[in-house]
Design a protein around this motif. Structure first.
Motif, PDB file in Angstrom:
ATOM      1  N   UNK A   6      28.480 -11.284  21.070  1.00 12.32           N
ATOM      2  CA  UNK A   6      27.773 -10.505  20.061  1.00 12.32           C
ATOM      3  C   UNK A   6      28.062  -9.014  20.217  1.00 12.32           C
ATOM      4  N   UNK A   7      28.106  -8.531  21.427  1.00 10.84           N
ATOM      5  CA  UNK A   7      28.428  -7.123  21.671  1.00 10.84           C
ATOM      6  C   UNK A   7      29.833  -6.800  21.165  1.00 10.84           C
ATOM      7  N   UNK A   8      30.787  -7.639  21.492  1.00  7.24           N
ATOM      8  CA  UNK A   8      32.167  -7.406  21.032  1.00  7.24           C
ATOM      9  C   UNK A   8      32.232  -7.473  19.509  1.00  7.24           C
ATOM     10  N   UNK A   9      31.516  -8.432  18.915  1.00 11.59           N
ATOM     11  CA  UNK A   9      31.475  -8.534  17.453  1.00 11.59           C
ATOM     12  C   UNK A   9      30.922  -7.250  16.837  1.00 11.59           C
ATOM     13  N   UNK A  10      29.879  -6.705  17.446  1.00 10.74           N
ATOM     14  CA  UNK A  10      29.298  -5.458  16.961  1.00 10.74           C
ATOM     15  C   UNK A  10      30.251  -4.286  17.088  1.00 10.74           C
ATOM     16  N   UNK A  11      30.980  -4.227  18.205  1.00 13.46           N
ATOM     17  CA  UNK A  11      31.964  -3.154  18.385  1.00 13.46           C
ATOM     18  C   UNK A  11      33.084  -3.274  17.357  1.00 13.46           C
ATOM     19  N   UNK A  12      33.489  -4.501  17.067  1.00 13.89           N
ATOM     20  CA  UNK A  12      34.508  -4.701  16.037  1.00 13.89           C
ATOM     21  C   UNK A  12      33.981  -4.339  14.649  1.00 13.89           C
ATOM     22  N   UNK A  13      32.690  -4.470  14.445  1.00 13.63           N
ATOM     23  CA  UNK A  13      32.114  -4.029  13.170  1.00 13.63           C
ATOM     24  C   UNK A  13      32.277  -2.521  13.020  1.00 13.63           C
ATOM     25  N   UNK A  14      32.107  -1.788  14.106  1.00 14.74           N
ATOM     26  CA  UNK A  14      32.327  -0.339  14.071  1.00 14.74           C
ATOM     27  C   UNK A  14      33.778  -0.052  13.704  1.00 14.74           C
ATOM     28  N   UNK A  15      34.701  -0.812  14.302  1.00 11.68           N
ATOM     29  CA  UNK A  15      36.128  -0.615  14.022  1.00 11.68           C
ATOM     30  C   UNK A  15      36.415  -0.846  12.543  1.00 11.68           C
ATOM     31  N   UNK A  41      37.788 -10.925  12.987  1.00 12.80           N
ATOM     32  CA  UNK A  41      37.445 -11.141  14.397  1.00 12.80           C
ATOM     33  C   UNK A  41      35.955 -10.927  14.630  1.00 12.80           C
ATOM     34  N   UNK A  42      35.381  -9.917  13.993  1.00 16.30           N
ATOM     35  CA  UNK A  42      33.960  -9.635  14.147  1.00 16.30           C
ATOM     36  C   UNK A  42      33.116 -10.798  13.637  1.00 16.30           C
ATOM     37  N   UNK A  43      33.469 -11.309  12.463  1.00 18.93           N
ATOM     38  CA  UNK A  43      32.728 -12.444  11.898  1.00 18.93           C
ATOM     39  C   UNK A  43      32.881 -13.694  12.769  1.00 18.93           C
ATOM     40  N   UNK A  44      34.085 -13.920  13.279  1.00 18.79           N
ATOM     41  CA  UNK A  44      34.309 -15.103  14.115  1.00 18.79           C
ATOM     42  C   UNK A  44      33.480 -15.035  15.396  1.00 18.79           C
ATOM     43  N   UNK A  45      33.435 -13.867  16.018  1.00 16.69           N
ATOM     44  CA  UNK A  45      32.646 -13.713  17.238  1.00 16.69           C
ATOM     45  C   UNK A  45      31.148 -13.794  16.946  1.00 16.69           C
ATOM     46  N   UNK A  46      30.719 -13.247  15.814  1.00 19.14           N
ATOM     47  CA  UNK A  46      29.319 -13.379  15.424  1.00 19.14           C
ATOM     48  C   UNK A  46      28.963 -14.851  15.234  1.00 19.14           C
ATOM     49  N   UNK A  47      29.827 -15.591  14.574  1.00 16.19           N
ATOM     50  CA  UNK A  47      29.585 -17.021  14.360  1.00 16.19           C
ATOM     51  C   UNK A  47      29.498 -17.767  15.685  1.00 16.19           C
ATOM     52  N   UNK A  48      30.376 -17.422  16.623  1.00 21.89           N
ATOM     53  CA  UNK A  48      30.348 -18.066  17.944  1.00 21.89           C
ATOM     54  C   UNK A  48      29.053 -17.739  18.684  1.00 21.89           C
ATOM     55  N   UNK A  49      28.615 -16.478  18.596  1.00 22.02           N
ATOM     56  CA  UNK A  49      27.365 -16.074  19.259  1.00 22.02           C
ATOM     57  C   UNK A  49      26.173 -16.797  18.652  1.00 22.02           C
ATOM     58  N   UNK A  50      26.229 -17.062  17.349  1.00 19.36           N
ATOM     59  CA  UNK A  50      25.117 -17.731  16.670  1.00 19.36           C
ATOM     60  C   UNK A  50      24.969 -19.197  17.065  1.00 19.36           C
ATOM     61  N   UNK A  51      25.935 -19.729  17.775  1.00 26.55           N
ATOM     62  CA  UNK A  51      25.771 -21.097  18.276  1.00 26.55           C
ATOM     63  C   UNK A  51      24.632 -21.170  19.287  1.00 26.55           C
ATOM     64  N   UNK A  52      24.396 -20.059  19.998  1.00 25.39           N
ATOM     65  CA  UNK A  52      23.361 -20.036  21.036  1.00 25.39           C
ATOM     66  C   UNK A  52      22.181 -19.132  20.700  1.00 25.39           C
ATOM     67  N   UNK A  57      18.026 -12.784  15.303  1.00 26.18           N
ATOM     68  CA  UNK A  57      18.356 -11.933  16.445  1.00 26.18           C
ATOM     69  C   UNK A  57      19.815 -11.521  16.405  1.00 26.18           C
ATOM     70  N   UNK A  58      20.705 -12.493  16.255  1.00 26.28           N
ATOM     71  CA  UNK A  58      22.147 -12.198  16.276  1.00 26.28           C
ATOM     72  C   UNK A  58      22.532 -11.253  15.145  1.00 26.28           C
ATOM     73  N   UNK A  59      22.076 -11.553  13.948  1.00 29.90           N
ATOM     74  CA  UNK A  59      22.467 -10.743  12.800  1.00 29.90           C
ATOM     75  C   UNK A  59      21.895  -9.331  12.887  1.00 29.90           C
ATOM     76  N   UNK A  60      20.644  -9.213  13.304  1.00 26.45           N
ATOM     77  CA  UNK A  60      20.023  -7.892  13.426  1.00 26.45           C
ATOM     78  C   UNK A  60      20.748  -7.037  14.459  1.00 26.45           C
ATOM     79  N   UNK A  61      21.063  -7.616  15.597  1.00 27.19           N
ATOM     80  CA  UNK A  61      21.739  -6.849  16.646  1.00 27.19           C
ATOM     81  C   UNK A  61      23.159  -6.499  16.221  1.00 27.19           C
ATOM     82  N   UNK A  62      23.850  -7.446  15.602  1.00 29.86           N
ATOM     83  CA  UNK A  62      25.218  -7.197  15.126  1.00 29.86           C
ATOM     84  C   UNK A  62      25.249  -6.041  14.121  1.00 29.86           C
ATOM     85  N   UNK A  63      24.371  -6.094  13.137  1.00 33.01           N
ATOM     86  CA  UNK A  63      24.357  -5.020  12.140  1.00 33.01           C
ATOM     87  C   UNK A  63      23.867  -3.706  12.744  1.00 33.01           C
TER      88      UNK A  63
END
Length: 104
Positions: A6-15, A41-52, A57-63
């Motif tokens: 999720x952290x990496x997905x969020x950083x990629x969102x910044x990119x 890549x950001x969406x794929x990592x977000x989707x992977x994080x949402x498995x757990x 929580x995941x979407x709020x932190x990602x955005x």
């Protein structure tokens, strides 16, 4: 592991948000290509994080990571204004992220 993804997905969102701005409406090929790759890549990592992690929580932190990161990039690299209202808004976003993390 989900939090790291999720952290990496969020950083990629910044990119992708930053390079979208630099792409000038997708008229510049390199920033446009980086935007698309980082977005996927950001969406794929977000989707992977949402498995757990819970959706909310995941979407709020990602955005939140993306919003605060884009805010900082805009100020530091693009010369955007720092105003009390913008700083307060950023502080509220960070507070919300912290509370969301604590509640999950």
């Amino acid at each position: 592991m989900a939090w790291i993804l999720l952290l990496i997905a969020g950083l990629l969102e910044i990119v992708w948000a930053s390079t979208m701005k630099l792409s000038d409406g997708f008229s510049r090929p390199l920033p446009a290509a980086i935007t698309i790759v980082a977005l996927i890549a950001s969406f794929a990592l977000l989707a992977a994080a949402m498995r757990e992690l819970p959706l909310g929580t995941a979407y709020t932190i990602w955005t939140g990571i993306g919003a605060i990161g884009a805010f900082v990039v805009g100020i530091v690299f693009l010369g955007e204004a720092i105003t009390p209202a913008r700083l307060l808004a950023a502080a509220l976003i960070v507070s919300g992220i912290g509370l969301m993390k604590l509640s999950s």
